[in-house]
Motif scaffolding. Sequence first.
Motif, PDB file in Angstrom:
ATOM      1  N   ALA A 172       0.856  -1.193   0.000  1.00  0.00           N
ATOM      2  CA  ALA A 172       0.000   0.000   0.000  1.00  0.00           C
ATOM      3  C   ALA A 172       0.888   1.237   0.000  1.00  0.00           C
ATOM      4  CB  ALA A 172      -0.921  -0.011   1.216  1.00  0.00           C
ATOM      5  N   PRO A 173       0.348   2.402  -0.393  1.00  0.00           N
ATOM      6  CA  PRO A 173       1.180   3.615  -0.456  1.00  0.00           C
ATOM      7  C   PRO A 173       1.462   4.235   0.910  1.00  0.00           C
ATOM      8  CG  PRO A 173      -1.062   4.132  -1.107  1.00  0.00           C
ATOM      9  CD  PRO A 173      -1.016   2.642  -0.914  1.00  0.00           C
ATOM     10  N   TYR A 174       2.126   3.462   1.801  1.00  0.00           N
ATOM     11  CA  TYR A 174       2.550   3.992   3.085  1.00  0.00           C
ATOM     12  C   TYR A 174       3.913   4.655   2.927  1.00  0.00           C
ATOM     13  CZ  TYR A 174      -1.157   1.026   5.019  1.00  0.00           C
ATOM     14  OH  TYR A 174      -2.346   0.436   5.295  1.00  0.00           O
ATOM     15  N   TRP A 175       4.161   5.691   3.727  1.00  0.00           N
ATOM     16  CA  TRP A 175       5.429   6.406   3.589  1.00  0.00           C
ATOM     17  C   TRP A 175       6.552   5.735   4.372  1.00  0.00           C
ATOM     18  CZ3 TRP A 175       1.679  10.058   6.026  1.00  0.00           C
ATOM     19  CH2 TRP A 175       1.770  10.090   7.412  1.00  0.00           C
ATOM     20  N   ILE A 176       7.782   6.082   3.979  1.00  0.00           N
ATOM     21  CA  ILE A 176       8.980   5.577   4.646  1.00  0.00           C
ATOM     22  C   ILE A 176       9.380   6.570   5.737  1.00  0.00           C
ATOM     23  CG2 ILE A 176      11.420   4.998   4.355  1.00  0.00           C
ATOM     24  CD1 ILE A 176      10.788   4.127   1.527  1.00  0.00           C
TER      25      ILE A 176
END
Length: 261
Positions: A157-161
């Motif tokens: 999923a588009p989770y941030w680093i």
Amino acid sequence: MSMTNGLVSTATIDGGAHRFRATPQVVGLPEGLYLAALKPAFQVPTLVNGVSFPATQISSIPQPGTTAPIILHKGNLSPVVWLSGLDVAVITVPAGAAPLLITNYLYGPELQKSMDLEITRLDRVQKTPPVGLIVHAHIQQVGEQRFAAGEWAAADAPYWIEALWLDVTPSIGQLLQYRVPGVSTTDGAWTPAPGRIGTPGGAPLAGIAFRLLPPLAETHRVVYAARFLRHGEVTGTDGEPCRSAQAQDPLIAVRVAVVPR
């Protein structure tokens, strides 16, 4: 090594006065550094939607327990490259690499000749020291994950680093450094591997840059790319900052590899 394909007639699709044909070939290469270059075909190319034919696609066939070769084309790393005209690509084949899949594409008269692809080994005289790295990325709602060199470090999923650090081989040591670039190219302190940048559970990284120090920088270069939630992909090499042009755009994926010059 030279692969000559000559006249082909497989995977044919009728297109009126012209025909579309494709011929795949699987090639296994031993560990090393290679130059893949198309040889002149001495025929007028056919342009279709901006793509020039004849054309050659180089990719790899994923297999359990193997590592994909690293392909450098026009300054960028990619798992798949298209060559046409007099294009060249540099292929780094690690130990236990997956085989290459080389496909020649034609669109034209039935007897149009496909281009010859010549693959030449570059590191026979002096083999460059082996380098390797593992990317450890702490991802929002996921936690710390491990990724191989050249692989996208990202969640499904588009989770941030939130944080990142690199585990490197002794041949690299602290000669590989990274930082989070700010608005200017001088913002952000360089952190040598295996130091951590960012804070697990904290704010997302705003960008990324990598660099090598001598003597490793004299024989190798570091190539990398970053993906942002809204801006998309930004590529860099040898210290160039990868940062979104949009404010407050979190970093959601990064990949990096150290390759011979």
